[in-house]
Motif scaffolding. Structure first.
Motif, PDB file in Angstrom:
ATOM      1  N   ILE A  69      14.953 -29.439  58.934  1.00  0.00           N
ATOM      2  CA  ILE A  69      15.506 -28.369  59.965  1.00  0.00           C
ATOM      3  C   ILE A  69      15.623 -27.042  59.041  1.00  0.00           C
ATOM      4  CG2 ILE A  69      16.801 -27.685  61.857  1.00  0.00           C
ATOM      5  CD1 ILE A  69      17.590 -30.776  61.983  1.00  0.00           C
ATOM      6  N   ILE A  70      15.094 -26.000  59.538  1.00  0.00           N
ATOM      7  CA  ILE A  70      15.146 -24.774  58.657  1.00  0.00           C
ATOM      8  C   ILE A  70      16.080 -23.836  59.764  1.00  0.00           C
ATOM      9  CG2 ILE A  70      13.967 -22.806  57.792  1.00  0.00           C
ATOM     10  CD1 ILE A  70      12.067 -25.970  58.407  1.00  0.00           C
ATOM     11  N   THR A  71      16.848 -23.201  59.298  1.00  0.00           N
ATOM     12  CA  THR A  71      17.846 -22.239  59.968  1.00  0.00           C
ATOM     13  C   THR A  71      17.860 -20.967  59.258  1.00  0.00           C
ATOM     14  OG1 THR A  71      19.578 -21.667  61.392  1.00  0.00           O
ATOM     15  CG2 THR A  71      19.816 -23.289  59.380  1.00  0.00           C
ATOM     16  N   TRP A  72      17.831 -19.773  59.989  1.00  0.00           N
ATOM     17  CA  TRP A  72      18.130 -18.548  59.490  1.00  0.00           C
ATOM     18  C   TRP A  72      19.339 -17.983  60.359  1.00  0.00           C
ATOM     19  CZ3 TRP A  72      15.106 -15.774  55.549  1.00  0.00           C
ATOM     20  CH2 TRP A  72      14.111 -16.604  55.248  1.00  0.00           C
ATOM     21  N   GLY A  73      20.284 -17.227  59.798  1.00  0.00           N
ATOM     22  CA  GLY A  73      21.248 -16.518  60.514  1.00  0.00           C
ATOM     23  C   GLY A  73      22.656 -16.762  59.848  1.00  0.00           C
ATOM     24  N   GLY A  74      23.856 -16.298  60.375  1.00  0.00           N
ATOM     25  CA  GLY A  74      24.963 -16.421  59.913  1.00  0.00           C
ATOM     26  C   GLY A  74      25.580 -17.588  59.996  1.00  0.00           C
ATOM     27  N   ASP A  75      26.968 -17.520  59.784  1.00  0.00           N
ATOM     28  CA  ASP A  75      27.717 -18.848  59.598  1.00  0.00           C
ATOM     29  C   ASP A  75      27.803 -19.684  60.655  1.00  0.00           C
ATOM     30  OD1 ASP A  75      28.290 -18.191  57.160  1.00  0.00           O
ATOM     31  OD2 ASP A  75      30.248 -17.459  57.345  1.00  0.00           O
ATOM     32  N   ALA A  76      28.039 -19.090  62.009  1.00  0.00           N
ATOM     33  CA  ALA A  76      28.081 -19.682  63.267  1.00  0.00           C
ATOM     34  C   ALA A  76      26.762 -20.447  63.670  1.00  0.00           C
ATOM     35  CB  ALA A  76      28.320 -18.786  64.305  1.00  0.00           C
ATOM     36  N   ALA A  77      25.665 -19.704  63.321  1.00  0.00           N
ATOM     37  CA  ALA A  77      24.277 -20.371  63.692  1.00  0.00           C
ATOM     38  C   ALA A  77      24.099 -21.607  62.709  1.00  0.00           C
ATOM     39  CB  ALA A  77      23.164 -19.436  63.297  1.00  0.00           C
ATOM     40  N   ILE A  78      24.299 -21.401  61.496  1.00  0.00           N
ATOM     41  CA  ILE A  78      24.092 -22.543  60.570  1.00  0.00           C
ATOM     42  C   ILE A  78      25.103 -23.756  60.892  1.00  0.00           C
ATOM     43  CG2 ILE A  78      24.556 -23.396  58.110  1.00  0.00           C
ATOM     44  CD1 ILE A  78      23.421 -20.508  57.208  1.00  0.00           C
ATOM     45  N   GLU A  79      26.506 -23.384  61.320  1.00  0.00           N
ATOM     46  CA  GLU A  79      27.411 -24.467  61.526  1.00  0.00           C
ATOM     47  C   GLU A  79      26.836 -25.224  62.862  1.00  0.00           C
ATOM     48  OE1 GLU A  79      30.391 -27.126  61.242  1.00  0.00           O
ATOM     49  OE2 GLU A  79      29.869 -25.487  59.671  1.00  0.00           O
ATOM     50  N   ALA A  80      26.183 -24.427  63.787  1.00  0.00           N
ATOM     51  CA  ALA A  80      25.760 -25.145  64.977  1.00  0.00           C
ATOM     52  C   ALA A  80      24.330 -26.106  64.709  1.00  0.00           C
ATOM     53  CB  ALA A  80      25.289 -23.979  66.096  1.00  0.00           C
ATOM     54  N   VAL A  81      23.559 -25.941  63.834  1.00  0.00           N
ATOM     55  CA  VAL A  81      22.593 -26.488  63.472  1.00  0.00           C
ATOM     56  C   VAL A  81      23.131 -27.895  62.787  1.00  0.00           C
ATOM     57  CG1 VAL A  81      20.690 -27.081  62.117  1.00  0.00           C
ATOM     58  CG2 VAL A  81      20.994 -24.927  63.154  1.00  0.00           C
ATOM     59  N   ARG A  82      24.298 -27.651  61.798  1.00  0.00           N
ATOM     60  CA  ARG A  82      24.977 -28.767  61.232  1.00  0.00           C
ATOM     61  C   ARG A  82      25.540 -29.840  62.122  1.00  0.00           C
ATOM     62  NH1 ARG A  82      28.123 -25.890  56.038  1.00  0.00           N
ATOM     63  NH2 ARG A  82      26.396 -25.582  54.909  1.00  0.00           N
ATOM     64  N   ARG A  83      26.084 -29.245  63.540  1.00  0.00           N
ATOM     65  CA  ARG A  83      26.593 -30.346  64.109  1.00  0.00           C
ATOM     66  C   ARG A  83      25.536 -31.243  65.071  1.00  0.00           C
ATOM     67  NH1 ARG A  83      29.895 -25.830  65.366  1.00  0.00           N
ATOM     68  NH2 ARG A  83      28.743 -25.119  67.029  1.00  0.00           N
ATOM     69  N   PHE A  84      24.343 -30.372  65.285  1.00  0.00           N
ATOM     70  CA  PHE A  84      23.337 -31.583  66.169  1.00  0.00           C
ATOM     71  C   PHE A  84      22.402 -32.121  65.051  1.00  0.00           C
ATOM     72  CE2 PHE A  84      21.442 -27.445  66.739  1.00  0.00           C
ATOM     73  CZ  PHE A  84      20.094 -27.603  66.454  1.00  0.00           C
ATOM     74  N   ALA A  85      22.316 -31.951  63.752  1.00  0.00           N
ATOM     75  CA  ALA A  85      21.217 -32.332  62.994  1.00  0.00           C
ATOM     76  C   ALA A  85      21.553 -33.811  62.747  1.00  0.00           C
ATOM     77  CB  ALA A  85      21.262 -31.639  61.671  1.00  0.00           C
ATOM     78  N   PRO A  86      20.612 -34.954  62.884  1.00  0.00           N
ATOM     79  CA  PRO A  86      20.440 -36.024  62.591  1.00  0.00           C
ATOM     80  C   PRO A  86      20.826 -36.285  61.250  1.00  0.00           C
ATOM     81  CG  PRO A  86      18.523 -35.702  62.968  1.00  0.00           C
ATOM     82  CD  PRO A  86      19.084 -34.395  63.319  1.00  0.00           C
ATOM     83  N   VAL A  87      21.517 -37.541  60.916  1.00  0.00           N
ATOM     84  CA  VAL A  87      21.888 -38.005  59.514  1.00  0.00           C
ATOM     85  C   VAL A  87      20.443 -38.281  58.629  1.00  0.00           C
ATOM     86  CG1 VAL A  87      22.568 -39.861  58.183  1.00  0.00           C
ATOM     87  CG2 VAL A  87      23.786 -39.184  60.289  1.00  0.00           C
ATOM     88  N   GLY A  88      20.255 -37.816  57.656  1.00  0.00           N
ATOM     89  CA  GLY A  88      18.856 -38.009  57.147  1.00  0.00           C
ATOM     90  C   GLY A  88      18.078 -36.892  57.116  1.00  0.00           C
ATOM     91  N   ALA A  89      18.183 -35.747  57.766  1.00  0.00           N
ATOM     92  CA  ALA A  89      17.234 -34.763  58.057  1.00  0.00           C
ATOM     93  C   ALA A  89      17.811 -33.708  57.043  1.00  0.00           C
ATOM     94  CB  ALA A  89      17.468 -34.045  59.399  1.00  0.00           C
ATOM     95  N   LYS A  90      16.758 -33.277  56.323  1.00  0.00           N
ATOM     96  CA  LYS A  90      17.278 -32.037  55.353  1.00  0.00           C
ATOM     97  C   LYS A  90      17.446 -30.766  55.912  1.00  0.00           C
ATOM     98  CE  LYS A  90      14.518 -32.174  51.406  1.00  0.00           C
ATOM     99  NZ  LYS A  90      13.390 -31.653  50.682  1.00  0.00           N
ATOM    100  N   LEU A  91      18.596 -30.260  55.565  1.00  0.00           N
ATOM    101  CA  LEU A  91      18.643 -28.868  55.934  1.00  0.00           C
ATOM    102  C   LEU A  91      18.325 -27.766  55.248  1.00  0.00           C
ATOM    103  CD1 LEU A  91      22.377 -29.581  57.818  1.00  0.00           C
ATOM    104  CD2 LEU A  91      20.251 -29.599  58.986  1.00  0.00           C
ATOM    105  N   ILE A  92      17.611 -26.822  55.412  1.00  0.00           N
ATOM    106  CA  ILE A  92      17.222 -26.083  54.689  1.00  0.00           C
ATOM    107  C   ILE A  92      17.774 -24.533  55.387  1.00  0.00           C
ATOM    108  CG2 ILE A  92      15.113 -24.575  53.837  1.00  0.00           C
ATOM    109  CD1 ILE A  92      13.479 -27.348  54.466  1.00  0.00           C
ATOM    110  N   GLU A  93      19.071 -24.051  54.643  1.00  0.00           N
ATOM    111  CA  GLU A  93      19.744 -22.928  55.211  1.00  0.00           C
ATOM    112  C   GLU A  93      19.439 -21.610  54.590  1.00  0.00           C
ATOM    113  OE1 GLU A  93      23.559 -24.384  54.970  1.00  0.00           O
ATOM    114  OE2 GLU A  93      23.269 -26.182  55.844  1.00  0.00           O
TER     115      GLU A  93
END
Length: 300
Positions: A69-93
């Motif tokens: 999952i790729i996300t662009w944005g500030g701290d709030a946007a990145i934190e929101a993605v972390r909350r719903f990202a499934p275990v095992g998915a690579k986070l590209i911030e």
């Protein structure tokens, strides 16, 4: 930014689920349409969803399909993605970054100060690599005041050489300046700041040592930061640091560069080159395409 991530996903052979940003205005869809006109076979690798960020259930269903999952944005946007990202998915911030100039002596004072001033004015301080704060290697506030008096003419000269493009930018700069002064007055910080006003530019000599986003468009805070206190001060912004424009005596450059690296900086340049880039250069300390692939070993 969504289209850039899409292009990186295509280059690495991935199937891409593109969530349109709120203020996209059709730009991403038009860019994809142009891609498909050039190479129709890419259609099987691109799927676009106009899903609002508030629709968490749908976003979770999309995330469950993804290896990354790729996300662009500030701290709030990145934190929101972390909350719903499934275990095992690579986070590209990819988040917002802060850059600054650090001055500890000079190699060629006039040349270096002129280059820093032109960098500030030409980039309008709008880039992640733009100078947002100027730090001086000193504990003496009188040296900060003296620097502001010395540097302001360089900033004014650069403002005249590279004027604002129109009345809109001039108006925005004026509004930002007076809004900053009103906020400082309301918060009781006006007494802690000495303002040096120039033609279409401004310097603020501040008592604190925080790395902050500037007022943009030629408005820059100047602060004390002795090299001995660099690590604890800059580590407050770990994860957000990008470029340091280093001005110093030649014999101190290596030691100061090493200290800046330990603080978390990923680019250390000459002050006038903070926003220059090279072909093949890393992005925020990363080579992005490496994050879009995994290594699979198959025994024959």
């Amino acid at each position: 930014m969504p289209v850039l991530s899409l292009a990186e996903g295509l280059l690495t052979g991935n199937i891409n689920l593109l969530k349109l940003p709120q203020a996209d205005g059709g730009l991403s869809v038009e860019a994809v349409r142009c891609m498909l006109e050039i190479e129709p076979e890419l259609a099987d690798y691109i799927y676009i969803f106009d899903t609002p960020s508030s629709d968490v259930v749908t976003l979770q269903r999309l995330a469950a399909l993804c290896d990354g999952i790729i996300t662009w944005g500030g701290d709030a946007a990145i934190e929101a993605v972390r909350r719903f990202a499934p275990v095992g998915a690579k986070l590209i911030e990819w988040g917002h970054r802060l850059s600054f100039a650090y001055i500890s002596g000079y190699e060629d004072e006039q040349l270096e100060l002129r280059a820093l001033a032109e960098h500030i004015i030409q980039t309008k301080q709008l880039l992640c690599s733009s100078c947002q704060t100027i730090f001086l290697d000193t504990e003496d506030m009188e040296q900060v005041y003296a620097f502001c008096e010395k540097f302001l003419p360089y900033l004014e000269e650069a403002s005249r050489r590279f004027p604002q493009e129109g009345i809109e930018e001039t108006a925005e700069q004026t509004l930002r300046r007076y809004l900053d002064e009103m906020v400082q007055a309301i918060q009781g910080r006006a007494a802690d700041t000495r303002v040096y006003r120039g033609e279409f530019c401004r310097l603020e000599a501040c008592l604190d040592d925080n790395l902050v986003l500037s007022g943009l468009f030629g408005n820059c805070p100047v602060k004390r930061l002795p090299a001995a206190r660099m690590l604890p001060v800059l580590r407050r912004e770990k994860g957000r640091l990008q470029t340091a424009g280093l001005i110093c005596a030649p014999e101190r450059r290596l030691a100061l560069a090493q200290r800046l690296m330990c603080c978390g900086l990923v680019r250390i340049t000459r002050a006038g080159d903070m926003s220059e880039s090279l072909c093949g250069e890393a992005h925020d300390g990363e080579y992005p395409l490496r994050r879009y692939v995994r290594i699979v070993e198959v025994e024959p």
